[in-house]
Write a protein that holds these residues in place. Sequence first.
Motif, mmCIF file in Angstrom:
data_model
loop_
_atom_site.group_PDB
_atom_site.id
_atom_site.type_symbol
_atom_site.label_atom_id
_atom_site.label_comp_id
_atom_site.label_asym_id
_atom_site.label_seq_id
_atom_site.Cartn_x
_atom_site.Cartn_y
_atom_site.Cartn_z
ATOM 1 N N ASP A 95 0.842 -1.201 0.000
ATOM 2 C CA ASP A 95 0.000 0.000 0.000
ATOM 3 C C ASP A 95 0.876 1.250 0.000
ATOM 4 O OD1 ASP A 95 0.988 -0.092 2.566
ATOM 5 O OD2 ASP A 95 -0.961 -0.200 3.557
ATOM 6 N N ASN A 96 2.133 1.090 -0.410
ATOM 7 C CA ASN A 96 3.043 2.235 -0.548
ATOM 8 C C ASN A 96 2.800 2.904 -1.901
ATOM 9 O OD1 ASN A 96 5.059 4.095 -0.201
ATOM 10 N ND2 ASN A 96 6.715 2.614 0.026
ATOM 11 N N ILE A 97 1.544 3.279 -2.115
ATOM 12 C CA ILE A 97 1.054 3.872 -3.363
ATOM 13 C C ILE A 97 0.323 5.157 -2.986
ATOM 14 C CG2 ILE A 97 -0.433 3.513 -5.377
ATOM 15 C CD1 ILE A 97 1.820 1.539 -5.335
ATOM 16 N N PRO A 98 0.517 6.246 -3.725
ATOM 17 C CA PRO A 98 -0.190 7.476 -3.366
ATOM 18 C C PRO A 98 -1.697 7.357 -3.548
ATOM 19 C CG PRO A 98 0.896 7.727 -5.486
ATOM 20 C CD PRO A 98 1.366 6.419 -4.918
ATOM 21 N N ALA A 99 -2.461 8.019 -2.687
ATOM 22 C CA ALA A 99 -3.921 7.976 -2.745
ATOM 23 C C ALA A 99 -4.419 8.502 -4.093
ATOM 24 C CB ALA A 99 -4.511 8.794 -1.604
ATOM 25 N N PRO A 100 -5.586 8.025 -4.563
ATOM 26 C CA PRO A 100 -6.106 8.412 -5.873
ATOM 27 C C PRO A 100 -6.690 9.820 -5.876
ATOM 28 C CG PRO A 100 -7.630 6.925 -4.804
ATOM 29 C CD PRO A 100 -6.433 7.005 -3.908
ATOM 30 N N VAL A 101 -5.811 10.795 -5.960
ATOM 31 C CA VAL A 101 -6.198 12.207 -6.039
ATOM 32 C C VAL A 101 -5.742 12.732 -7.393
ATOM 33 C CG1 VAL A 101 -5.902 14.507 -5.045
ATOM 34 C CG2 VAL A 101 -5.972 12.495 -3.541
ATOM 35 N N GLY A 102 -6.616 13.449 -8.102
ATOM 36 C CA GLY A 102 -6.254 13.916 -9.438
ATOM 37 C C GLY A 102 -6.284 12.754 -10.410
ATOM 38 N N HIS A 103 -5.138 12.377 -10.931
ATOM 39 C CA HIS A 103 -5.050 11.207 -11.802
ATOM 40 C C HIS A 103 -5.081 9.962 -10.922
ATOM 41 C CE1 HIS A 103 -3.098 14.353 -14.427
ATOM 42 N NE2 HIS A 103 -4.073 13.888 -15.182
#
Length: 423
Positions: free
Chosen positions: A156-164
């Motif tokens: 889960d070292n993934i950026p949150a779905p903001v924008g793209h």
Amino acid sequence: MWRWWIIVIIVCIGWTIVGHTAAAQSGGGMTLYLPLVSKAPPLPPADEAGRRLQVAPGFAIRIFAENLPQRPRFMAFGPDGWLYVSLMNSGQIARLPDRNSDGRADTIEIVASDLNLPHGLEWRDGWLYVAEGDRIERLRDGDGNGSLETRELITDNIPAPVGHSSRTLHFGPDGKLYVSAGSSCNYCVEDDPRRAAILRFNPDGSIPGDNPFATDLDPRRRPVWAWGLRNSVDFLWTPGGELWADHNGSDGLGDDLPPEEIVIPVQGGAWHGWPYCYTPGVGVVSGPEVQDTRIALPAGQTCDQAVPARFTAPAHSAPLGMTLGEGTLFPPAYRQSLYVAYHGSWNTTAGNIRDCKVERILLNEVGQPIAAEPFVTGFRAPGKPCGDAATYGRPADVIFGPEGAMYISDDKGLRIYRVVPVP
């Protein structure tokens, strides 16, 4: 008497073919190249897509699946030979089997649900790896009932779905897991290093020791492999081992700037321009990037330090899925090509509408892009942008199936198309 001679000739030819085939298989003797007689790929009767869409000469297009319950995005063929597609907005994965091999899906089977914006898909060792908005999971059918009910979190070292919000994954030739994550904005300096980047993990989600920032004090920086890629919705590796990514440029500079970057030779540990710089020109390009004057470069940084694209398209073309034509049943001239799904423009002025289509990027003998031409067109209404309600469809992904046909997902028309060569 003449019948006897015919039988002798047929037997001799048969033994010659068998002998030469055995010699070729054993590595000795002469290889005899004979014309192959093979069954033509199945082509269902002409349908709405076949009548409306224009495909390159020598090819035919048909609807493979329609009336999908939500927008189909990225696709992958499973070890069972069936097509799997992410339904991003409904949080589902659908399977589209063609059990009677007639060139059309028999049914739509929802095999996974309750996912967070699933987008990129790839099968590996019997598991379906799924790139979601804020995590990577892998799924498989643990009890044999046909559903992918067994789920494991990879990272889960993934950026949150903001924008793209779309996330795409592929395994590289080094066995590592690569994930693209777009920016949160049109143009800005991101405070999360994982945005506008391609990330790199071990298959179990841990950080490879040779990542550029593997030991950084900020754990968010550790998976970063390459950055300055505003929204690389897809990427792939060439037969020569190069990592190529596409890139959606920013809005706000008019109809013509910045160009869409279609072939970016991604370099590990390198910056690729965004948000400060972009590759100028359309088509085959060379030379350094130029500055986007809306945002000041940091002290000591220049556009010469950015990795430029090698091939570009007009601004607002919106490149999404991409694939190489190597090893398909397409004619040889069409295999030496890169195919890109263009989502098309929604905010350009009337005279500069960017088409929603599948584009063919021609590659030279050493595999580098040299020109572009439309491969499948006809998705939008005349004079209307691709974002218009009258649009028939907008390509999102393009892949080749195990039998060599091309498959195109359409997240506007809720369809999957299949393209095959015809006499």
